[in-house]
Motif scaffolding. Structure first.
Motif, PDB file in Angstrom:
ATOM      1  N   ALA A  32       0.830  -1.209   0.000  1.00 30.20           N
ATOM      2  CA  ALA A  32       0.000   0.000   0.000  1.00 30.20           C
ATOM      3  C   ALA A  32       0.860   1.253   0.000  1.00 30.20           C
ATOM      4  CB  ALA A  32      -0.936  -0.008   1.204  1.00 30.20           C
ATOM      5  N   PRO A 195      -2.959   5.691   2.493  1.00 30.02           N
ATOM      6  CA  PRO A 195      -3.576   4.536   3.153  1.00 30.02           C
ATOM      7  C   PRO A 195      -3.494   4.679   4.670  1.00 30.02           C
ATOM      8  CG  PRO A 195      -1.388   3.967   2.378  1.00 30.02           C
ATOM      9  CD  PRO A 195      -1.670   5.353   1.868  1.00 30.02           C
ATOM     10  N   GLU A 199      -3.741  -0.594   7.308  1.00 32.86           N
ATOM     11  CA  GLU A 199      -3.644  -1.318   6.043  1.00 32.86           C
ATOM     12  C   GLU A 199      -2.206  -1.437   5.557  1.00 32.86           C
ATOM     13  OE1 GLU A 199      -6.163   0.591   3.218  1.00 32.86           O
ATOM     14  OE2 GLU A 199      -8.008   0.254   4.364  1.00 32.86           O
ATOM     15  N   ARG A 200      -1.253  -1.070   6.415  1.00 35.38           N
ATOM     16  CA  ARG A 200       0.140  -1.036   5.961  1.00 35.38           C
ATOM     17  C   ARG A 200       1.013  -2.140   6.546  1.00 35.38           C
ATOM     18  NH1 ARG A 200       2.288   5.023   6.423  1.00 35.38           N
ATOM     19  NH2 ARG A 200       4.182   3.897   5.821  1.00 35.38           N
TER      20      ARG A 200
END
Length: 351
Positions: A32, A195, A199-200
């Protein structure tokens, strides 16, 4: 009567130093993050207006600085404006400057932020917080970058690149008729969506270690490692405040935790994760009914506490005082937890 705004402080740091500093802030190895970085580099190579969208704390100003110092205007000024702090009474004088005597407290002439940003970048942060009047004022300027300082009749023109940032998607605000569609079209020529930290993936650990190194250097203290249980908690936690929340959390724990470990007490995200695991186990068990949510939660929390205590005692080689420091708990409270779970206190190893 409006008060005269404080004039912005001129930058004196060389552009190459700022460019390296901005690049150093963009940390991450996740897919991401890589997609975002590729888009950021494409935006930096252009001169078009750009809109950065992302949750609070996701690093929108860091991204804006990276765009500026990675582009052709890097030698020019980068001027940030917090739109949420601009009242309607000051929006024009803050942006376009004011002539001496334009109002009671205007004791001297002063250039506005758009003039300060000439040849560089004007960064409008929290643009979604602009009032209806402020939106009209900004739209008029964006049409051709001509403006009129408050208290004068003369027209002046500047040359700036505009980067805006919003905590909320502006498309949704347009649909609710709280943000002008014509202003959105002028701001959103290029778009960069950051992001959220959740979500990383492994970027959480990478960022945390980066912050640890930074605070170690800042305070002249030895570095710390992240305790395994704490790393599990960090990945389970949603980080609603994103990178800013992670940085503040590491800052606090770095200063408050004794010993070489950055640790955290048992927290709800871990308990929730363990609860889900316990519920799945109960569901697939051959014997016994599925426990209630509260019972499963209590069992999961108890199991986590027991395993955590055993692990931290092992790391401390049986030294309760040292283990309490690693867990960032008082020794008495730590001892009560050991007694609660019936964990024997191993004698200290012979030296």
């Amino acid at each position: 009567m409006p008060q005269e705004p404080v004039a912005p402080v001129a930058r004196s740091i060389p552009a190459d130093i700022e460019a390296r500093r901005a690049a150093a802030q963009i940390v991450g190895n996740s897919a991401a993050h890589a997609r975002m970085l590729a888009q950021l580099q494409r935006i930096a190579a252009s001169e078009a207006p750009a809109l950065i969208e992302g949750e609070t704390g996701s690093g929108k100003e860091v991204a804006a600085r990276a765009i500026h110092y990675g582009g052709a205007r890097r030698a020019g000024p980068f001027v940030p404006v917090n739109c949420g702090a601009l009242p309607d009474s000051l929006i024009e004088s803050e942006l376009f400057g004011v002539e001496r005597g334009a109002f009671t407290d205007a004791r001297r002439s002063r250039r506005g932020l758009v003039a300060e940003a000439a040849g560089g970048t004007l960064f409008l942060d929290e643009v979604d917080a602009l009032t209806a009047k402020a939106q009209v004022t900004l739209l008029r300027f964006l049409q051709d970058q001509w403006y009129r300082p408050v208290g004068t009749t003369r027209q002046e023109r500047t040359d700036v690149r505009l980067i805006a940032a919003a905590n909320r998607p502006l498309d949704g605000l347009v649909r609710r008729e709280t943000f002008r569609s014509d202003l959105l079209y002028r701001l959103k020529v290029l778009t960069l969506v950051l992001p959220p930290l959740r979500e990383r993936g492994d970027d959480i650990e990478l960022l945390a270690n980066t912050f640890i190194a930074r605070f170690s250097d800042k305070y002249g203290l030895a570095g710390k490692r992240i305790a395994p249980a704490t790393l599990h908690w960090m990945h389970a936690y949603a980080w609603p405040g994103n990178v800013r929340e992670l940085e503040n959390w590491v800052h606090r724990q770095f200063l408050m935790c004794d010993g070489p470990w950055l640790s955290h007490e048992a927290a709800e995200p871990v308990a929730a994760d363990a609860t889900a695991e316990a519920a799945d186990t109960a569901k697939t068990a051959d014997a016994g009914p599925t426990p209630t949510f509260q019972a499963a939660k209590a069992e999961a929390v108890s199991r986590f506490e027991r395993e955590y205590l055993q692990r931290v005692l092992e790391q401390a080689q049986g030294n309760v005082t040292r283990a309490a420091r690693l867990a960032c708990k008082e020794r008495r409270a730590f001892g009560k937890l050991l007694k609660k779970h019936g964990i024997a206190r191993d004698p200290l190893p012979l030296r």
